[in-house]
Design a protein around this motif. Structure first.
Motif, PDB file in Angstrom:
ATOM      1  N   SER A   9       0.829  -1.212   0.000  1.00 43.03           N
ATOM      2  CA  SER A   9       0.000   0.000   0.000  1.00 43.03           C
ATOM      3  C   SER A   9       0.860   1.257   0.000  1.00 43.03           C
ATOM      4  O   SER A   9       0.354   2.344   0.284  1.00 43.03           O
ATOM      5  CB  SER A   9      -0.934   0.012   1.216  1.00 43.03           C
ATOM      6  N   LEU A  32       3.499   7.254   2.442  1.00 44.54           N
ATOM      7  CA  LEU A  32       2.272   6.832   3.107  1.00 44.54           C
ATOM      8  C   LEU A  32       2.077   5.339   2.890  1.00 44.54           C
ATOM      9  O   LEU A  32       2.366   4.810   1.809  1.00 44.54           O
ATOM     10  CB  LEU A  32       1.059   7.581   2.558  1.00 44.54           C
ATOM     11  N   ALA A  33       1.584   4.657   3.902  1.00 50.55           N
ATOM     12  CA  ALA A  33       1.211   3.251   3.797  1.00 50.55           C
ATOM     13  C   ALA A  33       0.144   2.973   4.849  1.00 50.55           C
ATOM     14  O   ALA A  33       0.019   3.699   5.842  1.00 50.55           O
ATOM     15  CB  ALA A  33       2.416   2.337   3.987  1.00 50.55           C
ATOM     16  N   ASP A  34      -0.628   1.929   4.636  1.00 56.67           N
ATOM     17  CA  ASP A  34      -1.724   1.614   5.545  1.00 56.67           C
ATOM     18  C   ASP A  34      -1.216   0.916   6.803  1.00 56.67           C
ATOM     19  O   ASP A  34      -0.335   0.048   6.746  1.00 56.67           O
ATOM     20  CB  ASP A  34      -2.745   0.720   4.848  1.00 56.67           C
ATOM     21  N   ALA A  67      -4.080   5.312   6.540  1.00 53.16           N
ATOM     22  CA  ALA A  67      -2.813   5.745   5.960  1.00 53.16           C
ATOM     23  C   ALA A  67      -2.014   6.531   6.991  1.00 53.16           C
ATOM     24  O   ALA A  67      -2.545   7.435   7.648  1.00 53.16           O
ATOM     25  CB  ALA A  67      -3.067   6.618   4.733  1.00 53.16           C
ATOM     26  N   GLY A  91      -6.173   8.763  10.018  1.00 53.11           N
ATOM     27  CA  GLY A  91      -5.234   8.625   8.929  1.00 53.11           C
ATOM     28  C   GLY A  91      -4.703   9.952   8.416  1.00 53.11           C
ATOM     29  O   GLY A  91      -5.170  11.033   8.799  1.00 53.11           O
TER      30      GLY A  91
END
Length: 644
Positions: free
Chosen positions: A78, A94-96, A101, A122
């Motif tokens: 992600s 950014l990543a989950d 996020a 997020g």
């Protein structure tokens, strides 16, 4: 072909044409960024995962001396929005994490990325502080806690599908090493996602605000600046009424660049302005070029902006000096993807994501304005190696002298001595345009033996403001005449089978499809996706004031009732005799599905051939790979039966 789609096994035979199976082979390539030392570029590569029905994205680093690639975020799936620290020692992205996020930071020499933020809702976007010590980021406020059944909400500027009140987005900062976040803004008003920029000194942050978090307030935006330590935001003087986006301070701190509608009127295309960083008189720096520039990119020496915009049937790159004459970069037949998907190195080189007529997106390098585009990656080599349809540009004039264009995609192995069906695929917007770039849909349809015509009509953003703004209060009739004028040019060509012509499109393209079958005859079949059928209903229910540009600054009733009725396809339903397929999402907030139902029932009551398929998902077009592919399958099969 049945509804079930069988994916090809690994390894595709050479000489194949593009099929529905090849959708699994197309990588999405986006968001390039130079490392500060100029030796490498990081970008985002996303591939479809049909088993879990999602896009898996990773960060890829490309070495400019060897062209070798290295995956930086293996198995994260992600990763997106990569941004180098000012010194190049760290890469943030950014990543989950737990479904939200968050900002992560990866050391330049590799290793495991560290999670920096833990924002409850997020992170929407972020920007490094110029000294690398902190981030500014945007995050939506948490909904207040309420009693169990206390679920009523106040309507602000929302669409009819809302099930809860929206919460505003606000600006925060956090140290780049992590720790506690600091809120900089608050209130019922909201920060727009139209860009955040630090001053080079790191003492102030520019952002775009709007009166509420409601999407229908996005045209009431204003540009403001706040101290990096917090306090009361102050509007940027001199451009308050111009509805500007994308603020960006020049590297030397003297200038603020912004993107604004021409003359501040939302019916117009956007242009680039610069003004003193402290506020003051602005300069319309891109005005002589008369093109639709939507993003601001500064050169490292602060002497110029780099601008990208649609230009005829391609998309170009310009150097636009603070003082002096602009010049266009040589890119041959490579068009910049999206809304200017590029980055500028400190030495002036440009990295861009581009597409060619027979190649999906790749990373390209522009070493100088005259060197042309050098392709650095081969991520879509398998698809580019297929037997694909050739493309050609077509140019004509409207009945009132406007410059019009379109692109043709021919079947692989095209023979001008034969006759072929013609299928129109009309772009949406209307403030978009079709270019000579790779398109899965066009190649899929062309492989069936059809010539595909993608016309650019008034309202398109590729030939200057006169064309862009000509759709003002002329939503259907003028664009319809433009498309038919292009058709008249095509019908002069002996290889067009005039007995087998279909028309189709999504969104505004769907609107134009239903307009055309209600005002012109001779169509063999039609497909209207997410089509506006009744302008009055759509204005009342959708998530944006979509028709602001096409009608007036503010639609009012009953003043504009007759105009909306006249320009609504439903008004001409009795003249619609063409077999019609309609497709939409049930959760479409942009063009509510009630629009499709209105025409579907009206045509059924009249005994006309009509079918409608709906996808039970939110959005104006599905976001997942399976449904994206499935829509094109249905689209293709409908015409395969009727263009025989």
């Amino acid at each position: 072909m049945t509804a079930r789609i069988l994916l090809l096994s690994a390894g595709l035979a050479g000489g194949q044409t593009f099929s529905i199976d090849h959708y699994a082979k197309v990588a999405r390539v986006t968001d390039p960024h130079f490392a500060p030392d100029g030796r490498s570029i990081v970008l985002v590569v996303a591939r479809p995962d049909y088993q879990d029905n999602k896009w898996n994205s990773e960060l890829l680093r490309v070495d400019l001396s060897t062209h070798r690639t290295r995956e930086l975020t293996h198995q994260r799936k992600s990763a997106r929005h990569p941004r180098w620290s000012p010194t190049g020692d760290r890469l943030a992205f950014l990543a989950d994490s737990a479904g939200q996020a968050q900002i992560f930071v990866l050391e330049n020499d590799g290793g495991e990325a560290n999670q920096i933020t833990h924002a409850p809702t997020g992170v929407l976007s972020f920007s490094w502080k110029p000294d690398g010590s902190a981030f500014a980021y945007l995050s939506r406020d948490e909904a207040p806690k309420r009693e169990k059944f206390d679920d009523s909400f106040e309507v602000e500027a929302n669409d009819y599908l809302m099930q809860a009140g929206t919460q505003p987005v606000h600006l925060w900062t956090i140290a780049s090493a992590g720790g506690d976040s600091k809120r900089l803004t608050s209130g019922r008003w909201s920060v727009s996602g139209m860009g955040v920029s630090w001053t080079p000194a790191g003492d102030r942050i520019a952002f775009v605000s709007q009166p509420s978090s409601g999407t229908r307030d996005s045209d009431k935006r204003s540009l403001e600046v706040i101290s990096a330590g917090g306090g009361t935001p102050a509007p940027v003087s001199g451009i308050a009424a111009r509805k500007c986006n994308q603020p960006s301070f020049s590297p030397d701190g003297k200038w603020l660049g912004v993107s604004c509608p021409v003359d501040g009127h939302v019916k117009n295309q956007t242009e680039l302005l610069i003004l003193p960083a402290a506020g003051g008189e602005f300069t319309r720096i891109s005005a002589p070029l008369d093109r639709d520039f939507s993003r601001v990119f500064w050169t490292a020496d602060s002497k110029a902006l780099i601008g990208t915009a649609p230009d005829g049937t391609f998309s170009g790159v310009w150097t636009i000096p603070v003082s002096g004459t602009a010049s266009r970069w040589k890119t041959d037949k490579v068009s910049v993807s999206g809304q200017g998907d590029l980055d500028i190195a400190r030495d002036g080189r440009i990295a861009m994501i581009g597409t060619e007529p027979q190649r999906p997106a790749e990373l390209y390098l522009l070493n100088s304005a005259q060197s042309g585009a050098e392709r650095l990656t081969d991520l879509n080599a398998e698809v580019a190696g297929l037997k694909l349809g050739q493309m050609e540009s077509l140019f004509w004039k409207s009945d009132d002298g406007l410059p019009l264009s379109g692109v043709l995609t021919f079947p692989p192995g095209f023979d001008p001595a034969k006759k072929y069906p013609l299928l129109l695929n009309i772009h949406g917007g209307p403030w978009g345009s079709s270019h000579e770039t790779f398109s899965e849909r066009s190649q899929l349809f062309a492989a069936r033996g059809w010539i595909i015509f993608e016309p650019n009509y008034r309202g398109s953003n590729n030939e200057g403001n006169a064309l862009y703004s000509a759709v003002y209060r002329d939503h259907g009739a003028g664009p319809g005449r433009d498309v038919m004028a292009g058709m008249a040019e095509l019908k002069k060509r002996p290889y067009i089978d005039q007995s087998r012509i279909g028309v189709s499109g999504w969104s505004y393209g769907g609107y134009m499809t239903t307009w055309l079958i209600g005002h012109y005859q001779g169509w063999k079949a039609a497909m209207a996706g997410a089509a506006v059928i009744d302008l009055e209903d759509d204005y009342n229910l959708n998530d944006q004031r979509l028709f602001t540009r096409a009608f007036s600054d503010t639609l009012t009733m009953p003043k504009d009732h007759e105009l909306m009725k006249e320009q609504s396809p439903i008004t001409s339903v009795d003249k619609m005799k063409t077999p019609l397929l309609m497709i939409s999402d049930t959760g479409d907030m942009r063009v509510p599905v009630t629009q499709s139902y209105k025409l579907f029932h009206a045509l059924r009551e009249r005994g006309q051939e009509v079918k409608m398929f709906l996808y039970p998902v939110p959005g104006h077009f599905p976001a997942d790979p399976y449904r994206v592919r499935d829509i094109d399958r249905r689209w293709m099969e409908w015409f395969a039966e009727r263009l025989k």
